[in-house]
Design an enzyme around this catalytic site. Structure first.
Site, PDB file in Angstrom:
ATOM      1  N   ASN A   1      83.034  95.445  51.011  1.00  0.00           N
ATOM      2  CA  ASN A   1      82.422  96.355  51.981  1.00  0.00           C
ATOM      3  C   ASN A   1      81.086  96.863  51.419  1.00  0.00           C
ATOM      4  O   ASN A   1      80.961  98.007  50.995  1.00  0.00           O
ATOM      5  CB  ASN A   1      83.372  97.526  52.287  1.00  0.00           C
TER       6      ASN A   1
ATOM      7  N   TYR B   1      77.702 105.002  49.036  1.00  0.00           N
ATOM      8  CA  TYR B   1      78.122 105.849  47.916  1.00  0.00           C
ATOM      9  C   TYR B   1      77.132 105.789  46.760  1.00  0.00           C
ATOM     10  O   TYR B   1      76.858 106.812  46.119  1.00  0.00           O
ATOM     11  CB  TYR B   1      79.543 105.504  47.472  1.00  0.00           C
TER      12      TYR B   1
ATOM     13  N   ILE C   1      86.588 108.045  54.656  1.00  0.00           N
ATOM     14  CA  ILE C   1      85.533 108.463  55.579  1.00  0.00           C
ATOM     15  C   ILE C   1      85.384 107.284  56.522  1.00  0.00           C
ATOM     16  O   ILE C   1      84.970 106.198  56.099  1.00  0.00           O
ATOM     17  CB  ILE C   1      84.177 108.731  54.885  1.00  0.00           C
TER      18      ILE C   1
ATOM     19  N   GLY D   1      78.767 109.613  58.889  1.00  0.00           N
ATOM     20  CA  GLY D   1      79.384 109.451  57.577  1.00  0.00           C
ATOM     21  C   GLY D   1      78.796 110.412  56.558  1.00  0.00           C
ATOM     22  O   GLY D   1      79.531 110.994  55.746  1.00  0.00           O
TER      23      GLY D   1
END
Length: 173
Positions: free
Chosen positions: A136, A143, A97, A109
């Site tokens: 990251n 998430y 993504i 996103g």
């Protein structure tokens, strides 16, 4: 802001996919990697030959997020034997993504993520998994906010650099 449209990518979109793929990957990872490693990965990972093979793979799907007819992000999902790891028939992998930097924070996103979950449900998958670079934190937070939990790690090679991806999973049941 106009409405963002999610559209399945076809082989006719290959140049646009290559362009946004290279640009978003470079925007996301250039600062943390050598120029030589980035150049090699962008040439190999986003070659027309590689993208063409992925686009005709029945177990891989790509989607653009478009605003006013312009691609501003994209999604790549894999099932079955096209998954980069796992290969579990009951799982969908979110391989990518990516959103153009200028559209970060505008829910692009999340819209692409929601499409991946919709696809998972349509395909009656039991769980969704992905790998995210340990350096990251923005993606990891995204998430986690969506309910993913870390379950393993694996090595992602960028040129001659071995990097660690955190593997994350979301059970759908």
């Amino acid at each position: 802001m106009q409405q963002i449209i999610v559209r399945k990518i076809t082989t006719a979109d290959i140049i646009e996919l290559q362009n946004i793929g290279k640009l978003t990957f470079a925007e996301t990872f250039s600062s943390g990697n050598s120029e030589a490693n980035m150049k090699q990965y962008l040439e190999d990972g986003f070659s027309i030959e590689k993208l063409a093979a992925e686009l005709i793979d029945q177990n891989t799907e790509f989607y653009f997020a478009e605003l006013d007819g312009k691609a501003i992000g994209y999604l790549k999902v894999n099932v079955g034997q096209s998954q980069t790891e796992s290969k579990d028939e009951k799982a969908l992998e979110i391989e990518r993504i990516y959103v153009l930097k200028e559209y970060h924070g505008k829910k692009v996103g999340q819209i692409l993520y929601d499409k991946a979950i919709e696809l998972s449900n349509e395909k009656s998958m039991v769980y969704v998994w992905l790998g995210v670079w340990e350096e990251n934190p923005r993606a990891i937070r995204f998430y986690e906010k969506n309910g993913f939990v870390a379950f393993d790690k694996h090595v992602f090679k960028l040129g001659n650099d071995d990097q660690t991806d955190i593997m994350m999973k979301l059970n759908l049941n």
